[in-house]
Design a protein around this motif. Sequence first.
Motif, PDB file in Angstrom:
ATOM      1  N   PHE A  55      10.118   7.576   3.345  1.00  0.00           N
ATOM      2  CA  PHE A  55      11.168   6.598   3.657  1.00  0.00           C
ATOM      3  C   PHE A  55      10.576   5.314   4.224  1.00  0.00           C
ATOM      4  N   ASN A  56       9.471   5.408   4.934  1.00  0.00           N
ATOM      5  CA  ASN A  56       8.817   4.186   5.434  1.00  0.00           C
ATOM      6  C   ASN A  56       8.334   3.323   4.276  1.00  0.00           C
ATOM      7  N   LEU A  57       7.820   3.962   3.232  1.00  0.00           N
ATOM      8  CA  LEU A  57       7.424   3.203   2.041  1.00  0.00           C
ATOM      9  C   LEU A  57       8.634   2.560   1.381  1.00  0.00           C
ATOM     10  N   ALA A  58       9.711   3.344   1.266  1.00  0.00           N
ATOM     11  CA  ALA A  58      10.931   2.828   0.644  1.00  0.00           C
ATOM     12  C   ALA A  58      11.519   1.672   1.445  1.00  0.00           C
ATOM     13  N   LEU A  59      11.357   1.735   2.762  1.00  0.00           N
ATOM     14  CA  LEU A  59      11.919   0.711   3.638  1.00  0.00           C
ATOM     15  C   LEU A  59      11.043  -0.537   3.711  1.00  0.00           C
ATOM     16  N   LYS A  60       9.770  -0.374   3.986  1.00  0.00           N
ATOM     17  CA  LYS A  60       8.905  -1.513   4.310  1.00  0.00           C
ATOM     18  C   LYS A  60       8.267  -2.164   3.086  1.00  0.00           C
ATOM     19  N   GLU A  61       7.922  -1.350   2.093  1.00  0.00           N
ATOM     20  CA  GLU A  61       7.196  -1.904   0.953  1.00  0.00           C
ATOM     21  C   GLU A  61       8.095  -2.157  -0.258  1.00  0.00           C
ATOM     22  N   TRP A  62       9.032  -1.252  -0.482  1.00  0.00           N
ATOM     23  CA  TRP A  62       9.844  -1.375  -1.689  1.00  0.00           C
ATOM     24  C   TRP A  62      11.242  -1.901  -1.419  1.00  0.00           C
ATOM     25  N   GLU A  63      11.660  -1.908  -0.158  1.00  0.00           N
ATOM     26  CA  GLU A  63      12.959  -2.439   0.257  1.00  0.00           C
ATOM     27  C   GLU A  63      14.109  -1.770  -0.489  1.00  0.00           C
ATOM     28  N   TRP A  64      13.992  -0.447  -0.640  1.00  0.00           N
ATOM     29  CA  TRP A  64      15.048   0.315  -1.309  1.00  0.00           C
ATOM     30  C   TRP A  64      16.131   0.761  -0.327  1.00  0.00           C
ATOM     31  N   VAL A  65      15.793   0.854   0.941  1.00  0.00           N
ATOM     32  CA  VAL A  65      16.736   1.259   1.977  1.00  0.00           C
ATOM     33  C   VAL A  65      16.632   0.299   3.161  1.00  0.00           C
ATOM     34  N   LYS A  66      17.643   0.362   4.013  1.00  0.00           N
ATOM     35  CA  LYS A  66      17.664  -0.520   5.183  1.00  0.00           C
ATOM     36  C   LYS A  66      17.195   0.154   6.457  1.00  0.00           C
TER      37      LYS A  66
END
Length: 210
Positions: A55-66
């Motif tokens: 989720f950290n990758l999704a949040l910080k790098e890919w901006e898929w979640v807030k």
Amino acid sequence: MLKPSKKKNLISFFGDCILTEITPKVISQYKMKRREDGVKPATINRELAAMKKAFNLALKEWEWVKENPVMKVSMEQENNKRDRWLREDEEKRLLRACPPWLQELAVFALNTGMRLSEILELKWNEVDLSRMTVTVIRSKNGEKRTIPINGTALQLLSKKYLVHSGRSEFVFPSQAQTMISKYNVGRAFRGTIIKAEVKDLHFHDLRHTF
């Protein structure tokens, strides 16, 4: 890194969810399911840690979640201390199934409570047969300690002293008269408990039995 079996557990539970559907409540439900499966707290925490990283990758790098929902879920309190010791019938089956060299290690562990590494590193100059003691130079906490031995351990050491004391500095040497590797002990022990039909047993549990 998670083993494939642990990844499979995460995927089977969350695989049909989109990221925004994985809420703290759903993650807590996953924790509850894993507890019901009989999984240890440390295993659950490793799985949660893998989710948190994803989720950290999704949040910080890919901006898929807030936000990272795993951050709002408490980790399990780890208390994985084993409470396993041998019953008398199990001990007899185990010793019968051991090859001679492993049987010596097992008997010594059962009668001294010493750790496997301490037994394998034990040298003849650390043994005092007259005083019925052995000295552990480097214990787990780094301190030197002297251990009294009972009649069974004394008999074993006395027999080995007559046969092996001049060949190797180690009390329980390999065929090459060097220190036996813990890997070889572990491999032989795993095969022995299968042969003896003794389940869920580690060599360290012989210390618990003592």
